[in-house]
Write a protein that holds these residues in place. Structure first.
Motif, PDB file in Angstrom:
ATOM      1  N   ALA A  60       0.836  -1.194   0.000  1.00 36.31           N
ATOM      2  CA  ALA A  60       0.000   0.000   0.000  1.00 36.31           C
ATOM      3  C   ALA A  60       0.878   1.253   0.000  1.00 36.31           C
ATOM      4  N   TYR A  64       0.390  -3.127   5.759  1.00 38.22           N
ATOM      5  CA  TYR A  64       0.032  -2.510   7.027  1.00 38.22           C
ATOM      6  C   TYR A  64      -0.750  -3.520   7.846  1.00 38.22           C
ATOM      7  N   GLU A 107      -2.996  -3.591  11.468  1.00 38.14           N
ATOM      8  CA  GLU A 107      -3.499  -2.846  12.624  1.00 38.14           C
ATOM      9  C   GLU A 107      -3.512  -3.742  13.846  1.00 38.14           C
ATOM     10  N   THR A 138      -6.536  -9.149   9.970  1.00 38.02           N
ATOM     11  CA  THR A 138      -5.749  -9.518  11.142  1.00 38.02           C
ATOM     12  C   THR A 138      -6.577  -9.505  12.418  1.00 38.02           C
ATOM     13  N   LEU A 190      -5.991   1.091   2.703  1.00 42.04           N
ATOM     14  CA  LEU A 190      -5.382  -0.167   3.134  1.00 42.04           C
ATOM     15  C   LEU A 190      -5.811  -1.338   2.260  1.00 42.04           C
ATOM     16  N   ARG A 197     -11.856   8.494  10.722  1.00 42.72           N
ATOM     17  CA  ARG A 197     -12.851   7.429  10.604  1.00 42.72           C
ATOM     18  C   ARG A 197     -13.886   7.508  11.713  1.00 42.72           C
ATOM     19  N   GLY A 215      -9.542  -3.813  14.080  1.00 39.45           N
ATOM     20  CA  GLY A 215     -10.283  -3.556  12.847  1.00 39.45           C
ATOM     21  C   GLY A 215     -10.808  -2.148  12.721  1.00 39.45           C
ATOM     22  N   ILE A 216     -10.196  -1.190  13.426  1.00 36.88           N
ATOM     23  CA  ILE A 216     -10.707   0.181  13.438  1.00 36.88           C
ATOM     24  C   ILE A 216     -10.673   0.787  12.041  1.00 36.88           C
ATOM     25  N   LEU A 217      -9.563   0.659  11.355  1.00 29.94           N
ATOM     26  CA  LEU A 217      -9.418   1.313  10.051  1.00 29.94           C
ATOM     27  C   LEU A 217     -10.088   0.545   8.929  1.00 29.94           C
ATOM     28  N   THR A 230     -14.585  -2.802  13.221  1.00 32.58           N
ATOM     29  CA  THR A 230     -14.149  -2.688  14.610  1.00 32.58           C
ATOM     30  C   THR A 230     -14.869  -3.670  15.527  1.00 32.58           C
TER      31      THR A 230
END
Lengths: 250, 250, 250, 250, 250, 250
Positions: free
Chosen positions: A38, A194, A196, A246, B172, B193, B240-242, B246
């Motif tokens: 990315a 990336y 998280e 993930t 991402l 976000r 999983g926020i981005l 989440t």
């Protein structure tokens, strides 16, 4: 140009023991590698690190940029501790700012605009930033695959060891469209991602494919610092890192 | 116009210690940044905060709006404690309400409609609200990437430090269409976000990419209040926020 | 028509303390709001509740329907305890059954078919049921965004405080197509959602965006009863409510 | 034809106490309802059950089939304990096997092929199997919505209480294409779903929308047996039933 | 040809008690059934098992193959213990290798190429391998649905009890494209699925739809062995089997 | 060419006891098999292993490559301990570098460019690397299916036992597009997959379909080493391996 060294398994180092170990001791001379990731994940940094490791061993190095200006690349490299201008002065490094069409033409014909540069420098290492720009030439996936095939074969014919930087291709995905392309054509595929974790953006690197060599299977953390990528531990207790989903193992 | 300051790593503050720390001390002068987020998440607020921090340091600031009327922007800013009209009177701030085509033309030619404004104000900071409107010019992703490239290069050539606000791009994601575009072209990418937690709509901000600089990796909460964004803690115990999925870690 | 009241932050009530509190005390006079939700979730009920709260304060109210017949709206309203016919007789309420094209024309020109109605009633509150029907005019997302822009600006120019009902738009999604539209153009976005919990269909409401004002962040239950929406508690112990993947926290 | 009974809230029973309770006491006379479900889940059974409950109260009933032959419908109904042939002989029931185009025409004009049948029978209850076949007339979603609108309005104008059977529409989904259609046009939406639980295929029914009435919110099991649907318990301890991702709560 | 036996609920056996019980005692004479499954899951085996069970009861049986050569089918059947050549010699079995177009024509006209075969054999049981090949005739889903409708009606008119093998259709999915087709047209739908459990590829079978009959709701394991499918237990402690997201219940 | 051996169930070994056991003792002579997998997972290695096992039994072997140069294949094979050049000299092995069109023509006509090679070598084993390249000939899935059908039938007619390498096809997926193709046409389907486990990239192999034979159902680990694939254990305690959503069972 550099004559291809036919000694089997002649390896080119990234100047990093950990990185070299991931790919079985270095990239195999004369092969083409794909680096997929990315924006901002560190593909250009990895490319520069590869070129500079070569310069330290007196191997001429070429960076082909289709979009980012040389001045900008030079400025960013300085932050990483690399003085590209100085290296250009010493004659072992060159940035070419050109278009995919011109590069393709130069690799096909002897008297093209880039031919002299290529002839004079005779690069042993080359980075193309980025392979995605060849999509500008055609909308047809079959034609694009042939263009990539031409490119990869020309680079190999010239004996160059090359890194083709590319946007984040999902090489693990099951076939969806027609004729996925670059990952099949190159000898080596390196993934940069990336990840998280714990509300932070971490980075992962893995080698997925390496023709004619063993390679490490671990997916490893990395950070970007002066001198390039610092390879860290695998992601213990995590799943789905490469598929982008993930999560922690319960 | 402002002459570009070549002093490496000259930083421009957001007027917020926490925000500046997220981007390694401030935006690097002369770079272009992308701010990506859903409607209402606070992109325009972040943009105004950046401009006003500049005005306080006597740096002329320009806001280019393609859709929202200046009167509306002025009214909303007042709620955040910013008197844009007063700032305009003092000569350090200007809102231009124009079209993407006219802006592009003005950045290319000297005698265009906006040229005088640009010449008179000589802005050091600029916000474009929003970059999505350049999609009105073309359906072709390759042509759009070239337009964005022209835009970003023109902004840099003029020495302006710019924020390009954009709709929520999935930076991402693995490559799906052809030639993802803005995130590759800019120097810095900031993500804003919405995050649904405990039946409330919270907000997250993260820096994903920053050329030529280190930056914080944390994904952090923020709230909007008088004076702009108030940066809070990371989202401990969340994944999983981005990616928009989440959930709490068990 | 009603002259716009420039007093900052003049608020229009929904006639429900809980609803008003969710939007910081009421809708800001002269703004346009989007109400997004699936069929049957209660968008028209919320719209009627807003209009009727205005009538009780002697503010003329207009309901524009593109598909449901006035007779049907009147019959359903009666079940909720609202006698729209009586309100029409008293001169403070009107239902117009028309097409998106005619409405747009009337908002642009003075001597259009609807002009007299608009002039006579001089509505301060207006509900459009539904904004989705403007998609009948064009297939081009860029042209559609311009139509919505024209609509929203005309409503504001006339000083009307408006609710645009719309089908369930995924305002939280990352950009997929080109130029998402209404959520960016309006001042306020309210989401109404079905939520499946414990084998029952419950309803949720949340405010996502509100220009120039603070608003509550909670996602709250609601029920429909005589008099309109009854706002309940947040969904404690639930995740993914707005993304449609609601599940209980383990 | 039957003159519409304007007495508010006149209810038509399904002949099943449990089913009637789910919809607040029965379908409201003169309204149109959508029944959405996968093949074989029991839509036609529910439709027949509705018609036969009417016949028992001397209300003429019409079944319009676009694809399944009357002989086949009669044979299947016999398995459920219903002798449709006998009912036809008694003059209160009729199956019409026709096309969507002819039905539409008959509802518009007085002297069409079906007019006499409609005039003679003067049905109070009607089932259309299935609404999906109107898609044969046009590919344009806007035109299709207008066709559905014409259909629903004609049925209401004739005072008929109708069930429109349809393939499994995702009424809870966030907007993806342009102009979702039938669920917005009808007064009532009933969902029938397969649910996989403990390695068995179970069936669920829920009422999602009901204009001008309250309705039960529970998603309930049902089985098909002689006499039609047997409504059972809600799915305690299960989530995601209607979204098709049913799973047990841990 | 065989005259349709109008005795209600005349059942045709698969020669397997467990299989017959899954479909309420056998397929109903004169009905058409869909068998949906991924390549290799056992659709052709199930089809042969059905035909051979008929031959044992002196019911003539026809296998129509559009792609696999008769020689190959005969060879594979031998592995399962079935000597198709011998059965052909005895006059109760026939494989026709033809195209969808020719089959359709033969079912419509009396003097078509296949008519004599059909007349001579007068099959009571028929398997079509596979229904997917009718997609070769048209790209238009509406026209395809009409072709399938013609096919199914012709098979029923001739009194044949038929199995239409098809690729893995997602019959449980909510409507996505226009006019899903075969599952609505046939009387019975049987699903065959691969299920990954404990790192092995297992197989599942379920009956989803059966017009005019009850059927078992269990999703059951099966194995392929000499003599055809051996039906096993349900998948206790597993969810999501038919949706393809099988996982163990925690 | 080799005359097809009609002895039923004549098996061809991979030279690996574990691999042969997975497919019931070896590939059945005269059948066509599909090997599906992502780039680099080991498809070509498996293909070479199959050819070389034949050479050791004096069975002539042919490798058809559409993209990778023979020199590159020879070099990579050497790393795996296989001297393809030596084998070519001994007359039992040949690499043909050609196009899909030429190969198809040669299989159809006797006097085509490849005919002599095919006649002289008379291969009993053949690998096509890769079947995906036939997509270059047509965009039409129906035409492509016919091309694959022609190819598979020609290979069988010549009595060759063939492996068709292909990109990672999702053979388990429910039907999405029109006419999935190769997995239905071949006799055997072998899946090779990357599996991310404990932050490492592992490899899985499974047999999904095998006409006329039993086969192992286990999904097994494998590694690539000198001599080809080393088959390991199943993935105990893992789910979703083949669907690409591998995760640990809680």
């Amino acid at each position: 140009m550099a004559i291809m060294n036919n000694k089997a398994q002649d390896r080119l180092s990234f100047g990093s023991k950990a990185l070299d170990e991931m790919i079985g001791g270095g990239l195999i001379r004369g092969t083409a590698s794909l680096v997929s990731g990315a924006p901002g994940v560190g593909k250009t940094t990895l490319g520069l690190q590869f070129l500079i490791a070569g310069i330290k061993e007196d191997q001429p190095a070429l960076l082909v940029s289709f979009e980012e200006f040389p001045a900008s690349l030079i400025r960013d490299a300085l932050q990483l501790g690399w003085d590209l201008k100085e290296m250009e002065r010493e004659g072992l490094f060159k940035i070419i700012f050109t278009s995919p069409e011109v590069l393709l033409g130069s690799l096909k014909a002897q008297d093209s605009p880039l031919s002299e540069t290529l002839y004079t420098l005779s690069p042993e290492r080359m980075v193309i930033d980025s392979a995605a720009h060849f999509q500008r030439i055609t909308n047809d996936p079959v034609e694009l695959r042939e263009i990539y095939n031409t490119l990869v074969n020309a680079l190999k014919r010239e004996g160059m060891t090359s890194l083709l930087l590319d946007e984040a291709v999902d090489v693990l995905a099951l076939q969806q469209g027609r004729m996925a392309s670059l990952p099949f054509l190159v000898d080596t595929v390196m993934l940069m991602r990336y990840v998280e974790i714990d509300s932070t953006m971490q980075r992962a690197i893995a080698v997925m494919k390496m023709r004619g060599s063993t390679h490490q299977k671990e997916i490893r953390r990395f950070q970007i610092q002066k001198g390039g990528l610092k390879i860290g531990d695998p992601f213990i207790g995590r799943e789905g890192i490469l598929s982008g989903t993930t999560h922690r193992i319960a």
